[in-house]
Design an enzyme around this catalytic site. Structure first.
Site, PDB file in Angstrom:
ATOM      1  N   GLN A 175     -22.659  44.767 -56.895  1.00 32.24           N
ATOM      2  CA  GLN A 175     -21.426  45.548 -57.139  1.00 32.24           C
ATOM      3  C   GLN A 175     -21.362  46.721 -56.138  1.00 32.24           C
ATOM      4  O   GLN A 175     -21.884  46.598 -55.039  1.00 32.24           O
ATOM      5  CB  GLN A 175     -21.353  46.038 -58.591  1.00 32.24           C
ATOM      6  N   GLY A 177     -21.443  38.213 -56.884  1.00 29.89           N
ATOM      7  CA  GLY A 177     -21.216  36.963 -56.147  1.00 29.89           C
ATOM      8  C   GLY A 177     -21.585  37.224 -54.706  1.00 29.89           C
ATOM      9  O   GLY A 177     -20.819  37.839 -53.972  1.00 29.89           O
ATOM     10  N   HIS A 178     -22.773  36.851 -54.298  1.00 24.80           N
ATOM     11  CA  HIS A 178     -23.278  37.183 -52.966  1.00 24.80           C
ATOM     12  C   HIS A 178     -23.192  35.969 -52.047  1.00 24.80           C
ATOM     13  O   HIS A 178     -23.889  34.980 -52.251  1.00 24.80           O
ATOM     14  CB  HIS A 178     -24.715  37.695 -53.069  1.00 24.80           C
ATOM     15  N   LYS A 201     -22.283  42.805 -48.714  1.00 25.48           N
ATOM     16  CA  LYS A 201     -23.702  43.170 -48.795  1.00 25.48           C
ATOM     17  C   LYS A 201     -24.614  41.999 -48.500  1.00 25.48           C
ATOM     18  O   LYS A 201     -25.617  42.134 -47.812  1.00 25.48           O
ATOM     19  CB  LYS A 201     -24.035  43.680 -50.212  1.00 25.48           C
ATOM     20  N   ASP A 255     -18.139  43.830 -53.179  1.00 20.99           N
ATOM     21  CA  ASP A 255     -17.581  42.880 -52.209  1.00 20.99           C
ATOM     22  C   ASP A 255     -17.482  43.480 -50.809  1.00 20.99           C
ATOM     23  O   ASP A 255     -16.576  43.143 -50.045  1.00 20.99           O
ATOM     24  CB  ASP A 255     -16.192  42.376 -52.658  1.00 20.99           C
TER      25      ASP A 255
HETATM   26  P1  IMP Z   1     -18.180  43.093 -65.474  1.00 21.26           P
HETATM   27  O1  IMP Z   1     -19.256  43.614 -64.580  1.00 21.26           O
HETATM   28  O2  IMP Z   1     -18.082  41.598 -65.483  1.00 21.26           O
HETATM   29  O3  IMP Z   1     -18.268  43.681 -66.850  1.00 21.26           O
HETATM   30  O4  IMP Z   1     -16.768  43.584 -64.885  1.00 21.26           O
HETATM   31  C1  IMP Z   1     -16.415  44.983 -64.854  1.00 21.26           C
HETATM   32  C2  IMP Z   1     -15.649  45.302 -63.589  1.00 21.26           C
HETATM   33  O5  IMP Z   1     -16.516  45.190 -62.466  1.00 21.26           O
HETATM   34  C3  IMP Z   1     -14.489  44.346 -63.291  1.00 21.26           C
HETATM   35  O6  IMP Z   1     -13.470  45.087 -62.633  1.00 21.26           O
HETATM   36  C4  IMP Z   1     -15.095  43.348 -62.322  1.00 21.26           C
HETATM   37  O7  IMP Z   1     -14.110  42.741 -61.511  1.00 21.26           O
HETATM   38  C5  IMP Z   1     -15.983  44.276 -61.521  1.00 21.26           C
HETATM   39  N1  IMP Z   1     -17.112  43.575 -60.893  1.00 21.26           N
HETATM   40  C6  IMP Z   1     -18.233  43.130 -61.484  1.00 21.26           C
HETATM   41  N2  IMP Z   1     -19.054  42.579 -60.592  1.00 21.26           N
HETATM   42  C7  IMP Z   1     -18.468  42.683 -59.403  1.00 21.26           C
HETATM   43  C8  IMP Z   1     -18.840  42.322 -58.070  1.00 21.26           C
HETATM   44  O8  IMP Z   1     -19.926  41.785 -57.804  1.00 21.26           O
HETATM   45  N3  IMP Z   1     -17.951  42.607 -57.093  1.00 21.26           N
HETATM   46  C9  IMP Z   1     -16.763  43.230 -57.348  1.00 21.26           C
HETATM   47  N4  IMP Z   1     -16.375  43.599 -58.570  1.00 21.26           N
HETATM   48  C10 IMP Z   1     -17.216  43.331 -59.592  1.00 21.26           C
END
Ligand code: IMP
Length: 429
Positions: free
Chosen positions: A225, A40-41, A16, A13
């Site tokens: 991420q 989430g872009h 990017k 977040d």
């Molecule tokens: P998962 O990727 O859904 O398995 O989540 C694992 C961890 O990564 C959690 O803390 C999510 O909130 C975090 N996370 C996954 N994708 C994103 C992203 O695009 N931005 C911020 N945090 C993320």
């Protein structure tokens, strides 16, 4: 333009998508190489907002080719929803959106397993997005995953799906005491129609990218991420299930390291995190709330409020070490417009000892106290500034101090608002 990688330097977040969208203008091909619909872009172009989870953020330019590489876990339903939304806006995707035949599918049972697993974690929840990312990568590594390329041979796909479904149903019923609200036949029917839509887009994207390199096309590798959600280098176990650092571009896109010329670290002017896990500079009171409100810090995928805190230079220095950043893009500087004081964490203190290095294990973060220096705010709206020279002196000093604390890496861009036009180019590539 050189071939560029865009990597988040914090916990995701960082903004990017805006930078990817901005730099995509000069790229020919935009490639995602890890993660899935957990990303989430958000892109704002000409006043309109688009949030992408599966489709690369560069898609808004009508002539650019976008690729979903083999390292991505592919959520076909989400992908189709985004494709339909783009088509409704009149954006043509024909012959410019490709999916690797080696990308693993995220299937509905992965989402059920993700949520069921979280529900049993009691006080130790990771706080996943619930998008099935962990279970899909687990199947991949366990060598029982199903790939998009399997759709090219329907009877083999059907047989793999049947085996996987029965195995997952066994787990859900016997381990989690739950059930699916869909049957195997529902899944088969759904994927029959999905396959008709996505088969024309499936190809050997590694070879496609190699051909582009031979033709000197400009590539942009779009990270999802952030560094501290990396499965190895992040704050494990509070991480995602893919490798998010620049090193994973090669395996996730199917290219050699020489295909990447510049690595741009996306650095937010403060810090946020969504989900659980350590966060040394977190602000839990009014200041944190103010950062959240001003920065609209709510998850683009789940809508969850993001945890907010001051800029942590210890963390970003570690990200530089892990990714080899050659440039920094500093984002969301305008969010700090209305603060009379702004703090920067310069180092940590543990039992009286100064710590300059982010520990490789999050256990090392226990009892680590951030040490801050305080900077005067600029208390002026900078969102229309077009040049560094138009920024107020206090904002320039803040940026320069961050740069100094980050090994003086050249700053490519400063973002002062969500729109493409709200971008200051500092030291172009
Ligand atoms: P998962 O990727 O859904 O398995 O989540 C694992 C961890 O990564 C959690 O803390 C999510 O909130 C975090 N996370 C996954 N994708 C994103 C992203 O695009 N931005 C911020 N945090 C993320």
């Amino acid at each position: 333009m050189p071939n560029i990688a865009i990597i988040g330097s914090q916990w995701g977040d960082e903004g990017k998508a805006k930078i990817i969208d901005y730099l995509s203008e000069k790229a020919d091909v935009i490639i995602r190489f890890q993660g899935g619909a957990n990303a989430g872009h958000t892109v704002i172009a000409e006043g309109e907002q688009f949030i992408f989870h599966m489709v690369p953020s560069g898609i808004m330019y009508p002539t650019k080719v976008c690729i979903i590489g083999n390292g991505v876990v592919f959520d076909a339903e989400q992908f189709i929803a985004e494709v339909n939304a783009l088509r409704e806006k009149g954006i043509s995707l024909d012959n410019r959106l490709f999916i690797s035949d080696l990308a693993h599918l995220v299937l509905p049972y992965h989402k059920v397993l993700d949520q069921a697993s979280e529900s049993t974690m009691k006080g130790k929840k990771i706080g996943t997005t619930g998008r099935g990312i962990g279970p899909a990568y687990a199947d991949k590594v366990n060598r029982i995953g199903i790939r998009t390329g399997d759709l090219l041979d329907w009877s083999s796909f059907e047989s793999k799906l049947t085996t996987a479904f029965e195995q997952k149903r066994f787990i859900i019923e016997n381990v989690y005491n739950g059930s699916f609200d869909f049957s195997l036949n529902d899944l088969i029917d759904k994927y029959k129609s999905i396959s008709e839509i996505i088969i024309p887009k499936i190809c050997d994207t590694g070879s496609y990218i190699f051909n582009c390199l031979q033709q000197n096309k400009n590539l942009l590798f779009e990270g999802a991420q952030g560094t501290f959600l990396d499965i190895d280098h992040g704050t494990y176990p509070f991480v995602t299930s893919s490798s998010t650092v620049s090193g994973c571009i090669c395996s996730g896109a199917g290219v050699g390291p020489s295909a990447i010329n510049e690595v741009v670290g996306i650095v937010k002017a403060y810090t946020t995190r969504v989900g659980n896990g350590p966060f040394p500079t977190e602000l839990t009171g009014e200041t944190g709330d103010k950062l959240r409100t001003k920065g609209v810090e709510f998850g683009a995928t789940t809508g969850r409020p993001r945890r907010c805190g001051w800029f942590d230079s210890v963390q970003v220095r570690k990200a530089i070490q892990l990714n080899g950043f050659t440039r920094i893009a500093l984002t969301k500087l305008d969010v700090l417009n209305n603060f009379d004081e702004i703090k920067i964490c310069t180092h940590y203190n543990k039992n009286g000892e100064n710590i300059e290095q982010f520990p490789s294990s999050p256990i090392g973060l226990d009892n680590m106290e951030p040490v801050f220096e305080t900077h005067p705010g600029w208390e002026t709206d900078i969102s229309q500034c077009k040049k560094m020279s138009e920024l107020p002196e206090n904002a320039v000093n803040y940026v320069k101090r961050i740069q100094e604390l980050c090994y003086s890496i050249p700053i490519l861009i400063i973002s002062v608002g969500p729109d493409r036009s709200q971008t200051i180019e500092v030291e172009p590539l």
